[in-house]
Write an enzyme that holds these catalytic residues in place. Sequence first.
Site, short mmCIF file in Angstrom:
data_model
loop_
_atom_site.label_atom_id
_atom_site.label_comp_id
_atom_site.label_asym_id
_atom_site.label_seq_id
_atom_site.Cartn_x
_atom_site.Cartn_y
_atom_site.Cartn_z
N TRP A 1 0.82 -1.22 0.00
CA TRP A 1 0.00 0.00 0.00
C TRP A 1 0.85 1.25 0.00
CZ3 TRP A 1 -4.35 -0.48 -2.08
CH2 TRP A 1 -5.08 -1.67 -1.93
N ASP B 1 -1.17 6.76 6.47
CA ASP B 1 -2.30 5.96 5.98
C ASP B 1 -2.66 4.97 7.09
OD1 ASP B 1 -4.01 4.13 4.85
OD2 ASP B 1 -2.72 3.63 3.14
N LYS C 1 -12.73 -1.03 7.09
CA LYS C 1 -12.20 -2.10 7.94
C LYS C 1 -12.70 -1.89 9.38
CE LYS C 1 -8.62 -1.69 4.61
NZ LYS C 1 -8.90 -2.80 3.75
N1 PMP Z 1 -4.18 1.64 2.21
C1 PMP Z 1 -4.34 0.54 2.94
C2 PMP Z 1 -3.47 0.32 4.13
C3 PMP Z 1 -5.32 -0.40 2.59
O1 PMP Z 1 -5.49 -1.51 3.31
C4 PMP Z 1 -6.14 -0.15 1.47
C5 PMP Z 1 -7.25 -1.09 1.05
N2 PMP Z 1 -7.17 -2.37 1.46
C6 PMP Z 1 -5.93 1.01 0.73
C7 PMP Z 1 -4.94 1.88 1.13
C8 PMP Z 1 -6.77 1.34 -0.46
O2 PMP Z 1 -8.03 1.62 -0.01
P1 PMP Z 1 -9.28 1.94 -0.97
O3 PMP Z 1 -9.69 0.64 -1.55
O4 PMP Z 1 -10.26 2.52 -0.01
O5 PMP Z 1 -8.82 2.91 -2.00
#
Ligand code: PMP
Length: 369
Positions: free
Chosen positions: A103, A181, A205
Amino acid sequence: MRPWNFSAGPSKFPEAVLHKAATEMLDWHGSGMSVMEMSHRGKEFMQIRDEAEQDLRDLLQVPDNFAVLFMQGGAQAQNALVPLNLLGLKPAAKADYVVSGSWSKKSFQEAQHFGDIQLAATSDAITQIHGTEQGALTWFPEPSTWQVRPDSSYVHVCSNETIGGVEFNDWPRLDVPLVVDVSSNILSRPIDFTKVDVAYAGAQKNAGPAGLTVVIVRKDLLGFSNPHCPNAFNYELVAKNNSMLNTPPTYSIYLAGLVFKWLKEQGGVVAIEKANQAKADLLYSYLDQSDFYRNTVAKAVRSRMNIPFLLNQPQLDELFLTEAAAAGLLQLRGHKSVGGMRASIYNAMPLEGVQALVDFMKGFEARHG
Ligand code: PMP
């Protein structure tokens, strides 16, 4: 009883919240309307929104000099919106990124479109930790090793890598703003806002349903956005308009508000952190004594939220998943980039669910080990 759902997100909801939403579905508090049918500017929804923000502030002890924004677009939209809103803090339009998993790597890559973006540190290499070899993206770069340029507008990190299962929250106090994040560990533990200047999360989550993105930003960082930043995604404008610049994701905000109230009933973030620690300890201690399963993340930075594990005989993976589902244990397949299994055990997963997983794993090991 419903099966135990170990999905990484969207993920298990507190059951009490689902029941509450069901009873309020057709008629919210005698209004004669579903929350979905209300004007976002009406007094009913304004109350829902204001309470959600206040409850979130209470839970995370958000200081008054921070704005809480309810946005859309998910955490990945923030990969562009963070640089669009914050690179302008300093004339050089630079930012430094710590890469600790899939991520944060995505965040680093997308930011490249907007300015002079460099790696402050990366764990994307094999390394030695306490004499043992640690695979790429299974550890977290020590803050003392980060290369932060003094004229950078911010440093970006990810506090919990949902895919790799790497969690780190021991932030240094930096001279430049720290953007975190927190998508997959928000509300699972406190956030130290003396060290964190911006925290953002897709809600799906720990905070609520998909469709809502929470951004908590120090107010003095507002007002430096790129002129090309869309108004609906301009932190300053969103803050000025109380997250009502355009129609917000009303039903998602309502459900997130119910989750916040539920979390307060559980004793808040400090109490849930203890419960999360106990759940994670139960699963890791079983994994660590087993010759059949393994988790390869450096012990000091193992996630309490997302626990990836591999079977030492990968040819048994499909059978494991089939038997687990039959036993009422759902969505345990690991992310395709790492394979194996992953148990996501967010706030809404009780210890009982983790115990059911460990019991199943013991039985599977006894039958096939
Ligand atoms: N950052 C993290 C730590 C994530 O776990 C996720 C999604 N699993 C995202 C970003 C991306 O999130 P989104 O699908 O809401 O764009």
